[in-house]
Design an enzyme around this catalytic site. Sequence first.
Site, mmCIF file in Angstrom:
data_model
loop_
_atom_site.group_PDB
_atom_site.id
_atom_site.type_symbol
_atom_site.label_atom_id
_atom_site.label_comp_id
_atom_site.label_asym_id
_atom_site.label_seq_id
_atom_site.Cartn_x
_atom_site.Cartn_y
_atom_site.Cartn_z
ATOM 1 N N ASP A 13 -64.174 -18.631 -26.614
ATOM 2 C CA ASP A 13 -65.130 -17.678 -26.063
ATOM 3 C C ASP A 13 -65.904 -17.131 -27.264
ATOM 4 O O ASP A 13 -65.402 -16.277 -27.980
ATOM 5 C CB ASP A 13 -64.410 -16.557 -25.315
ATOM 6 C CG ASP A 13 -65.378 -15.535 -24.751
ATOM 7 O OD1 ASP A 13 -66.462 -15.921 -24.262
ATOM 8 O OD2 ASP A 13 -65.054 -14.330 -24.796
ATOM 9 N N GLU A 73 -67.343 -22.079 -24.287
ATOM 10 C CA GLU A 73 -68.146 -21.406 -23.270
ATOM 11 C C GLU A 73 -69.594 -21.325 -23.735
ATOM 12 O O GLU A 73 -69.878 -20.922 -24.866
ATOM 13 C CB GLU A 73 -67.604 -20.003 -22.992
ATOM 14 C CG GLU A 73 -68.367 -19.284 -21.903
ATOM 15 C CD GLU A 73 -67.803 -17.926 -21.563
ATOM 16 O OE1 GLU A 73 -68.611 -17.018 -21.328
ATOM 17 O OE2 GLU A 73 -66.567 -17.782 -21.527
ATOM 18 N N ASP A 147 -61.761 -11.444 -24.506
ATOM 19 C CA ASP A 147 -62.195 -12.656 -25.213
ATOM 20 C C ASP A 147 -61.078 -13.704 -25.246
ATOM 21 O O ASP A 147 -61.337 -14.901 -25.176
ATOM 22 C CB ASP A 147 -62.605 -12.315 -26.665
ATOM 23 C CG ASP A 147 -63.567 -11.159 -26.734
ATOM 24 O OD1 ASP A 147 -64.773 -11.376 -26.588
ATOM 25 O OD2 ASP A 147 -63.088 -10.016 -26.914
#
Length: 168
Positions: A13, A73, A147
């Site tokens: 992330d 991501e 996260d």
Amino acid sequence: MAEPEGTCWLGIDPGLRVTGYGVLRSRGGSLALLEAGTIRSTGDRDLPYRINELYDGLVEVIDSFQPDVMGLEEVYSHYKHPRTAIIMAHARGALCLAAQRRGVEVRPLPASRIKKVVTGSGRASKSQVSGMVRDLLGISQPIKPDDVSDALAAAIAVYECCRHDRQG
């Protein structure tokens, strides 16, 4: 494309201040958590220094676990905030470079696809994603910060997407 069984999966992330990561291994049709955490950059330093911190931090994770595939991501930024998108592109570039230099296959995934794979809905809330990640990985405690949960969701999603691609 990596073989899902016995493969090490890394989920990322991305963020300039905090990048979440999650490392999983697939065995016997299930996923086992190896490690999850954050890579942090020094907020009061200039951008090149911070980008280098992200690069070095991810190289350390990669060298420790030797992942085969990295689910990254994708970043969405509203058109009213182009500076945010540019800064995030720098961070993603450093993370992609670290993976590429270490021979890790990078699979970018939209956040909506990660959410859909993990929860069944591309519009799931952060708490829904975190809850499913905990259920899927057998984690009893809350996952903090978000996260880390998002990175684990990316690792689960890239595993499932690669598994689906091979079956498909």
